[in-house]
Design an enzyme around this catalytic site. Structure first.
Site, PDB file in Angstrom:
ATOM      1  N   LYS A 544      16.604  65.661 -11.872  1.00  0.00           N
ATOM      2  CA  LYS A 544      15.790  65.992 -10.702  1.00  0.00           C
ATOM      3  C   LYS A 544      16.525  65.563  -9.441  1.00  0.00           C
ATOM      4  O   LYS A 544      16.845  64.389  -9.264  1.00  0.00           O
ATOM      5  CB  LYS A 544      14.430  65.311 -10.775  1.00  0.00           C
ATOM      6  CG  LYS A 544      13.530  65.690  -9.598  1.00  0.00           C
ATOM      7  CD  LYS A 544      12.107  65.277  -9.825  1.00  0.00           C
ATOM      8  CE  LYS A 544      11.214  65.805  -8.718  1.00  0.00           C
ATOM      9  NZ  LYS A 544       9.807  65.486  -8.932  1.00  0.00           N
ATOM     10  N   ASP A 636      -0.631  62.846  -8.093  1.00  0.00           N
ATOM     11  CA  ASP A 636      -0.312  64.284  -8.138  1.00  0.00           C
ATOM     12  C   ASP A 636      -0.433  64.802  -9.571  1.00  0.00           C
ATOM     13  O   ASP A 636       0.487  65.441 -10.096  1.00  0.00           O
ATOM     14  CB  ASP A 636       1.091  64.540  -7.590  1.00  0.00           C
ATOM     15  CG  ASP A 636       1.316  66.014  -7.270  1.00  0.00           C
ATOM     16  OD1 ASP A 636       0.319  66.734  -7.063  1.00  0.00           O
ATOM     17  OD2 ASP A 636       2.479  66.441  -7.232  1.00  0.00           O
TER      18      ASP A 636
END
Length: 783
Positions: A544, A636
């Site tokens: 990532k 989230d």
């Protein structure tokens, strides 16, 4: 022309000096006329590189040519060695080579002079090659006719048996001397002359078989002597079978983990399986035997005591002392004159030791004896050290066993036996000298002379000259290091951080190469883009690349440190990170089934998979909220951040937006910016209410409702009122419309109703009405 002599001399001598220092090389095969040099040259297995062969350090400047697992390590951090060529004759780390001669013979020479090991093969008429296979077998075979095996390591095991490696009549497993001494130890697993697989203790002065239990006949121990092949093997499934009918299965029976069967230093045979997730070895079978029933474990003239709390202890008998307190296998020696029949032996006394037994070394067996008769029998033999006095409950009398040697002693409160120790009449002391087992091993210097031929004396003078110039260069290097100490300090701090977190710190160049210049995108979100990559150790990873922000390195490392302390089956496993300049990257495991969003769109998930996903995500969030030393709010939770492994087990991912806080700060948490994704965000974010773990509970409820109904939340409204329109009946009316909204095919009606009720509770606008994630787990599993 002006000439700078020192520089000229250095430049001139460098080509002469360089060949004296060799760099490490990695090979996949060894051909005739080539060699591996100690200590850095290695031979790796093909095609996967599971094993490595090379020079394994067993001491200071002492090496054994060995085979070990490339990546899997022991609990102490050392390589997991499975085979050694010269375990009893280590070699020097300088000028030592393993060579494949043109004659076709493998030969290991210490410092280029003394031959310490050879394969004993000679195939001058053949073209041979040495290769290490991914099953751990080092094979010398004909290069043209690959079916012609000339020599293989599987035929001469040391202490380890690998899957599909046969233990035969010509091979045996021999334990190491200790945890730090890899030379041959005292325990041996082998096929005896009666075709039975046995364990033997072979010490300094005595030898004895202790498994199967020696007082039973072979058939009583479940063994068969009627075979001639003498073969035992552990297969790839974890099943062990021997031609004498001894069989067992490991606790993790089946295809999957890498295994090894080892005869350990304590005389117990164990099978270890590799936990690939943790990269640790776990015992999945061991020989069912009490530690004190292993012969020789405490040596002569001592007693073994065992308890689960304190482990195994060795104790000297009264008026005996340890021969070597660092090595109990040498036992104890008398602290008195033990000259046989010196003076008047009838003056000797007997000290009784309760609940103790010594196995073997009986002068004779005398039935129905009184205690006085047994004492007189022992006194009549000069070599008698004492006697065992046992009651025979079947016949109702005592038996006498005079002993020539007090060996294999075991003391336990469960024994109803007595040992009478014969002592000279100097003391009535009966206290045992008891010491805990010591595991230290003295460093022994190998006395091996090396003779060198005195040729080319002018090279010595040249070497002195080069050494002087090297000293000058060393001074320059030290000055350079002094000036760059700040940079060095930073690197050390990075090393400490890596040890503390267990993460690997990758360079940006490494990750750029692993991801092929970030070419294969597999996902993206608000915090960054995720790429697929292959690391240098062939692990497939998700890399990532975080969006560039003003976050400093210290702040980023603090978040990485937090992640390093999280460990749960339903959380994505992080492998490493990169913090280099403006680049911030995270490296974690790659999950082939992708995110929950993709699987919901493809309609691959049935009712059972969706329920297990709901439970798994709840467990992961409950761990973050309630089981960590610091609370972690994900902030989230959405299907895009829930990944599925090959078995569709969920792993919560993307802690880029997570919030860490101390438990004392939970009620006063102040979050300056709204976090999360519209549609899954709790009303607290909109109404500027205190943020607690209940925001994750709300998001979880929305995710579950989306899984059940197939409907995506409304991303346009300022406040998500829920995917479902609730009627006046509340959750009790779920069954009235469940068939109209659910897209699950076949399902458990009662289980689905319970799941929807839990989801509706989680998605309540009033945060106080929502359960905790731990309560969610309980409600789901209670059904």
């Amino acid at each position: 022309m002006e000439v700078h002599l020192p520089k000229l001399v250095i430049l001139t001598l460098i080509p002469i000096f360089l060949p004296l220092s060799s760099s490490s090389k990695t090979y996949t095969s060894l051909t005739q006329g080539s060699s591996l040099s100690s200590p850095h040259d290695v031979l790796v297995s093909s095609p996967m590189g599971i094993f490595t062969a090379g020079f394994y350090a067993v001491g200071d400047n002492a090496y054994c040519f060995s085979i070990w697992f490339t990546h899997a390590r022991e609990a102490n951090g050392n390589q997991t060695v499975v085979w050694m060529a010269n375990r009893d004759q280590p070699v020097s780390g300088k000028h030592t080579k393993l060579s494949l001669l043109h004659s076709g013979s493998l030969i290991l020479r210490d410092a280029g002079q003394l031959t310490v090991w050879t394969s004993g093969t000679a195939s001058a008429a053949e073209v041979v090659v040495l290769k290490l296979h991914d099953n751990g077998d080092l094979v010398l075979r004909n290069e043209k006719n690959t079916s012609r095996v000339i020599w293989r390591s599987f035929d001469s095991p040391t202490h380890t048996l690998l899957p599909e490696q046969a233990l035969t009549a010509k091979a045996e497993l021999v334990s190491s001397r200790s945890l730090t001494n890899q030379s041959s130890g005292f325990y041996k697993l082998y096929f005896d002359n009666d075709n039975v697989l046995r364990l033997m203790y072979s010490g300094f002065e005595m030898t004895s078989v202790f498994w199967p239990v020696p007082w039973k006949n072979s058939w009583e121990a479940g063994r068969s002597t009627y075979n001639s092949s003498k073969t035992a093997v552990l297969d790839l499934y974890g099943r062990f079978s021997s031609t004498d009918d001894f069989k067992f299965n490991t606790s993790d029976l089946g295809v999957g983990p890498r295994r090894r069967m080892k005869l350990d230093v304590d005389g117990i045979v164990r099978v270890y399986s590799l936990n690939a997730r943790r990269n640790t070895w776990e015992v999945t079978w061991q020989l069912p035997m009490q530690p004190c029933n292993i012969h020789g474990i405490c040596g002569a003239n001592s007693l073994c005591n065992y308890s689960p709390a304190s482990g195994r202890r060795c104790s000297c008998l009264p008026r005996y002392k340890p021969k070597d307190s660092s090595d109990w296998s040498q036992g104890c020696v008398p602290d008195f004159d033990q000259t046989p029949c010196k003076n008047n032996a009838s003056d000797d006394v007997f000290s009784r030791i309760n609940h103790a037994e010594f196995y073997g070394y009986d002068i004779g067996f005398f039935q129905n004896q009184t205690l006085e008769q047994c004492k007189n029998r022992c006194l009549s033999y000069c070599e008698c050290k004492g006697f065992q006095y046992k009651f025979d409950p079947d016949r109702g009398f005592y038996n006498c066993y005079p002993k020539t040697l007090l060996f294999n002693g075991y003391q336990s409160s469960g024994f109803e036996y007595w040992i009478y120790l014969r002592l000279p009449p100097a003391s009535d002391e009966t206290k045992l000298v008891q010491l805990q087992l010591q595991c230290t091993n003295p460093v022994v210097e190998i006395q091996r002379p090396y003779t060198r031929k005195n040729k080319h004396g002018w090279l010595r003078s040249l070497a002195w000259c080069v050494g002087a110039l090297g000293a000058l260069e060393l001074v320059c290097v030290l000055l350079f290091l002094y000036k760059t100490r700040a940079s060095g300090k930073k690197l050390r701090e990075q090393g400490y951080f890596q040890v503390a977190t267990g993460f690997t710190r990758f360079t940006y160049a490494e990750l750029k190469k692993a991801s092929r210049n970030f070419s294969e995108e597999i996902g993206r979100g608000g915090s960054g883009v995720v790429y697929k990559g292959v690391l240098s150790d062939n692990r497939v990873a998700a890399i990532k690349r975080l969006n560039e922000a003003n976050q400093g390195e210290a702040e980023f490392l603090a978040e990485v440190s937090l992640i390093g302390r999280l460990n749960h089956a339903n959380l994505i496993e992080r492998w490493g990170y990169c913090a280099e300049g403006k680049h911030r990257l995270l490296v974690y495991e790659y999950l082939g089934n992708g995110c929950l969003t993709e699987n919901l769109r493809s309609k691959k998930l049935d009712w059972r998979k969706k329920f297990e996903i709901a439970v798994g995500v709840a467990k992961g969030l409950a761990y973050l909220h309630e089981e960590c030393l610091e609370w972690v709010l994900h902030c989230d939770v959405k299907p895009h951040n829930i990944l599925l492994d090959e078995n569709y087990q969920p792993k919560v991912a993307d802690f880029g937006l997570s919030k860490q806080l101390k438990r004392s700060e939970v009620e006063n948490l102040n979050v300056s910016t709204i976090r999360g994704t519209r549609g899954y965000m709790a009303p607290e974010w909109v109404y500027n209410l205190p943020i607690t773990a209940k925001v994750d509970v709300y998001s979880y409820g929305i995710v579950v409702l989306e899984m059940v109904t197939g409907k995506i939340p409304n991303f346009d409204s300022d406040q998500n009122g829920g995917i479902l329109e609730r009627d006046e009946g509340g959750s009790s009316s779920v069954s009235n419309w469940i068939d109209q909204i659910v897209e699950l095919g076949e399902y458990d009606v009662a289980g689905l109703e319970n799941l929807i009720k839990v989801a509706l509770q989680c998605a309540q606008e009033n945060r106080n009405a929502r359960p905790t994630m731990a309560q969610v787990v309980d409600m789901l599993l209670a059904h």
